[in-house]
Design an enzyme around this catalytic site. Structure first.
Site, short mmCIF file in Angstrom:
data_model
loop_
_atom_site.label_atom_id
_atom_site.label_comp_id
_atom_site.label_asym_id
_atom_site.label_seq_id
_atom_site.Cartn_x
_atom_site.Cartn_y
_atom_site.Cartn_z
N LYS A 2 -38.84 -21.18 -27.75
CA LYS A 2 -40.01 -20.47 -27.20
C LYS A 2 -41.07 -20.31 -28.28
O LYS A 2 -40.88 -20.76 -29.42
CB LYS A 2 -39.60 -19.12 -26.61
CG LYS A 2 -39.18 -18.09 -27.62
CD LYS A 2 -39.00 -16.76 -26.92
CE LYS A 2 -38.71 -15.67 -27.90
NZ LYS A 2 -38.51 -14.39 -27.24
N LYS B 62 -25.24 -5.27 -21.09
CA LYS B 62 -25.94 -6.27 -21.91
C LYS B 62 -26.03 -7.61 -21.19
O LYS B 62 -27.09 -8.25 -21.12
CB LYS B 62 -25.21 -6.42 -23.25
CG LYS B 62 -25.62 -7.61 -24.08
CD LYS B 62 -27.05 -7.50 -24.55
CE LYS B 62 -27.63 -8.86 -24.84
NZ LYS B 62 -28.42 -8.93 -26.02
N CYS C 124 -29.40 -16.63 -25.63
CA CYS C 124 -29.11 -15.41 -24.87
C CYS C 124 -29.22 -15.67 -23.37
O CYS C 124 -28.23 -15.72 -22.66
CB CYS C 124 -30.08 -14.32 -25.29
SG CYS C 124 -30.22 -14.19 -27.07
N1 SAJ Z 1 -38.96 -17.90 -20.26
C1 SAJ Z 1 -39.52 -18.45 -19.11
N2 SAJ Z 1 -40.31 -17.66 -18.34
C2 SAJ Z 1 -40.56 -16.35 -18.65
C3 SAJ Z 1 -39.98 -15.80 -19.79
C4 SAJ Z 1 -39.16 -16.61 -20.58
O1 SAJ Z 1 -39.32 -19.63 -18.80
O2 SAJ Z 1 -41.31 -15.71 -17.90
C5 SAJ Z 1 -38.09 -18.73 -21.13
C6 SAJ Z 1 -38.55 -18.79 -22.57
O3 SAJ Z 1 -39.55 -19.78 -22.75
C7 SAJ Z 1 -37.27 -19.11 -23.30
C8 SAJ Z 1 -36.21 -18.39 -22.48
O4 SAJ Z 1 -36.81 -18.11 -21.23
O5 SAJ Z 1 -36.98 -20.49 -23.30
C9 SAJ Z 1 -35.69 -17.09 -23.09
O6 SAJ Z 1 -36.74 -16.38 -23.72
P1 SAJ Z 1 -37.02 -14.83 -23.54
O7 SAJ Z 1 -38.23 -14.51 -24.32
O8 SAJ Z 1 -37.01 -14.45 -22.13
O9 SAJ Z 1 -35.72 -14.12 -24.13
P2 SAJ Z 1 -34.84 -14.30 -25.48
O10 SAJ Z 1 -33.70 -15.20 -25.14
O11 SAJ Z 1 -35.67 -14.66 -26.65
O12 SAJ Z 1 -34.30 -12.78 -25.67
C10 SAJ Z 1 -33.55 -12.19 -24.64
C11 SAJ Z 1 -34.09 -10.76 -24.34
N3 SAJ Z 1 -33.48 -10.24 -23.13
C12 SAJ Z 1 -34.20 -9.63 -22.16
O13 SAJ Z 1 -35.40 -9.52 -22.21
C13 SAJ Z 1 -33.44 -9.08 -21.01
C14 SAJ Z 1 -33.81 -9.84 -25.54
O14 SAJ Z 1 -34.19 -8.50 -25.22
C15 SAJ Z 1 -32.31 -9.87 -25.89
O15 SAJ Z 1 -32.03 -9.05 -27.01
C16 SAJ Z 1 -31.96 -11.31 -26.24
O16 SAJ Z 1 -32.18 -12.11 -25.08
C17 SAJ Z 1 -30.51 -11.36 -26.68
O17 SAJ Z 1 -30.27 -11.47 -27.90
O18 SAJ Z 1 -29.62 -11.24 -25.83
#
Ligand code: SAJ
Length: 406
Positions: A315, A201, A255
């Site tokens: 986000k 995880k 996360c």
């Molecule tokens: N972000 C970027 N660039 C990207 C993608 C995201 O800057 O290309 C930023 C987003 O704007 C945001 C942050 O990253 O601020 C996190 O957003 P996210 O959409 O990547 O992820 P989370 O935190 O909403 O959810 C993540 C997910 N993990 C993965 O994809 C590996 C989700 O599947 C998990 O269940 C969740 O963390 C968790 O609860 O751990």
């Protein structure tokens, strides 16, 4: 009956999903107000499909209370913060929930930890609590780790379709809990040991954090020499073995911006790339603030109170502000002693920061320079309203002429 402990962003949808698929569920939270809201028929946060899922679960008899129940399966889904100084996990909420379960659970009950924990947390902090309370693990109480994997913004779909990991001390206990999740989960469910489940995880979120940091670093390199980072990433991603994520104004949420620190905290001399990546992501709001000053200078703008940040959440299309890049930027701005930037987010009804607006048109009327911090659908559908304004687009979604990028 399954007792879901903790009815936040993960516990609530999980409880509702189980209940709507015919599992008898009682959801427990120590927050009386939250339980009262749910019992009044209202959900506690915005998420696509959550209200419909809530109705389906209520029709099947889901219950919400502050009282732990006597039952044979407990799913613990409580927050796991990290200590900002040591970077190590703070397991106090998980430990407290397990202690409370032990006060009521019958012999042979299974405690499933869904909360994300660093590898070894269950060994180090949870097992001792159980044995010290006089229970024999594997006989009186069984332990399982079933980390959640759903992404805010698409939780309901992902609960149904994502593959899952279940860590257990024995295959038999793992299979028993797998059967419960199989009531709704259409993905593959792997049964493994607890430490492997803990590590997978954290590694999944770390992989994403490092990839985003790489994209953010590329953005800085490209800015330095006036190259188009988005076009470069787009072309690189056409290679069959390259998949770079997108740069942005920072990384928020509870996360990706938290879990990788667990590895840095526990393995400081080994987790070097991870440490650097997290620092790179954490510095992005400051980088955006410097871009704002740079662009203001170029445009001859001097009044920071005519600059507006669009978006407060971490986000797009969610109402969660935890570790939000906009909040980080505002903190950083305070440190620079600069006067108030204006802020607006369609998902945040409460007043949480100074100079906050609750209407897009009113916000736009009071600013000359808009910084797109969050790519909510609302702004994508209203790009024409930004015509004539200076725009710093941190997500490459605005095709108006003369737009600036990070
Ligand atoms: N972000 C970027 N660039 C990207 C993608 C995201 O800057 O290309 C930023 C987003 O704007 C945001 C942050 O990253 O601020 C996190 O957003 P996210 O959409 O990547 O992820 P989370 O935190 O909403 O959810 C993540 C997910 N993990 C993965 O994809 C590996 C989700 O599947 C998990 O269940 C969740 O963390 C968790 O609860 O751990």
């Amino acid at each position: 009956m399954v007792n879901v402990i903790g009815l936040g962003y993960i516990g609530l949808p999980t409880a509702l999903m189980l209940a709507s698929h015919g599992v008898e569920v009682v959801g427990v939270d120590y927050n009386k107000e939250l339980v009262a809201t749910l019992n009044a028929g209202k959900t506690t946060f915005k998420e696509d499909g959550l209200d419909e899922l809530f109705q389906a679960a209520v029709a099947k008899g889901v219950k919400f209370t502050t009282e732990y129940q006597v039952t044979d399966v407990y799913i613990v889904s409580v927050p796991t913060p990290y200590d900002k100084f040591s970077k190590k996990i703070d397991p106090k909420y998980v430990v407290a929930a397990v202690k409370d379960v032990l006060k009521v659970c019958p012999k042979g009950a299974t405690i499933v930890i869904e909360s994300t924990v660093s590898p070894g947390t269950i060994e180090k902090f949870v097992r001792p609590v159980i044995t010290e309370a006089g229970f024999e693990i594997g006989k009186d109480v069984h332990l399982v780790h079933a980390p959640e994997r759903i992404i805010p913004g698409n939780m309901v779909y992902e609960l149904l379709h994502n593959n899952r990991t279940i860590g257990a001390d024995s295959q038999e206990v793992g299979e028993k809990i797998k059967a419960i999740y199989s009531s709704f989960c259409q993905g593959e469910i792997v049964v493994t040991d607890i430490k492997t489940a803990e590590m997978t995880k954290v590694v999944e979120n770390t992989f994403r954090a490092v990839n985003i940091a790489f994209a953010n670093e590329l953005a800085k390199i490209c800015r330095h020499d006036n190259m188009d980072v988005y076009e470069i990433i787009r072309i690189c991603n056409m290679h069959p073995r390259v998949n770079i994520l997108q740069p942005g104004p920072g990384v928020g949420g509870h996360c990706i911006s938290v879990d990788p620190w667990f590895l840095v905290g526990d393995y400081p001399s080994l987790a070097k790339v991870i440490d650097e990546s997290m620092q790179t992501n954490d510095k992005m709001p400051d980088f955006v603030l410097n871009r704002i000053y740079e662009i203001m200078k170029e445009k001859g703008l001097t009044d920071l109170s005519r600059v507006g940040l669009y978006g407060l959440t971490y986000k797009e299309n969610v109402d969660d502000m935890r570790e939000s890049p906009t909040l980080q930027l505002l903190e950083s701005q305070e440190r620079h002693l600069a006067p108030g930037l204006k802020v607006y987010d369609p998902f945040i009804a409460a007043d949480v920061v100074p100079n906050q607006y609750h209407d897009l048109d009113a916000f736009l009327a009071d600013v000359d320079f808009v910084v797109i911090m969050v790519k909510h659908n609302e702004i994508k559908e209203n790009m024409n309203k930004l015509l004539g304004k200076v725009v710093l687009d941190c997500h490459n979604i605005c095709k108006n002429p003369g737009v600036y990028h990070i």
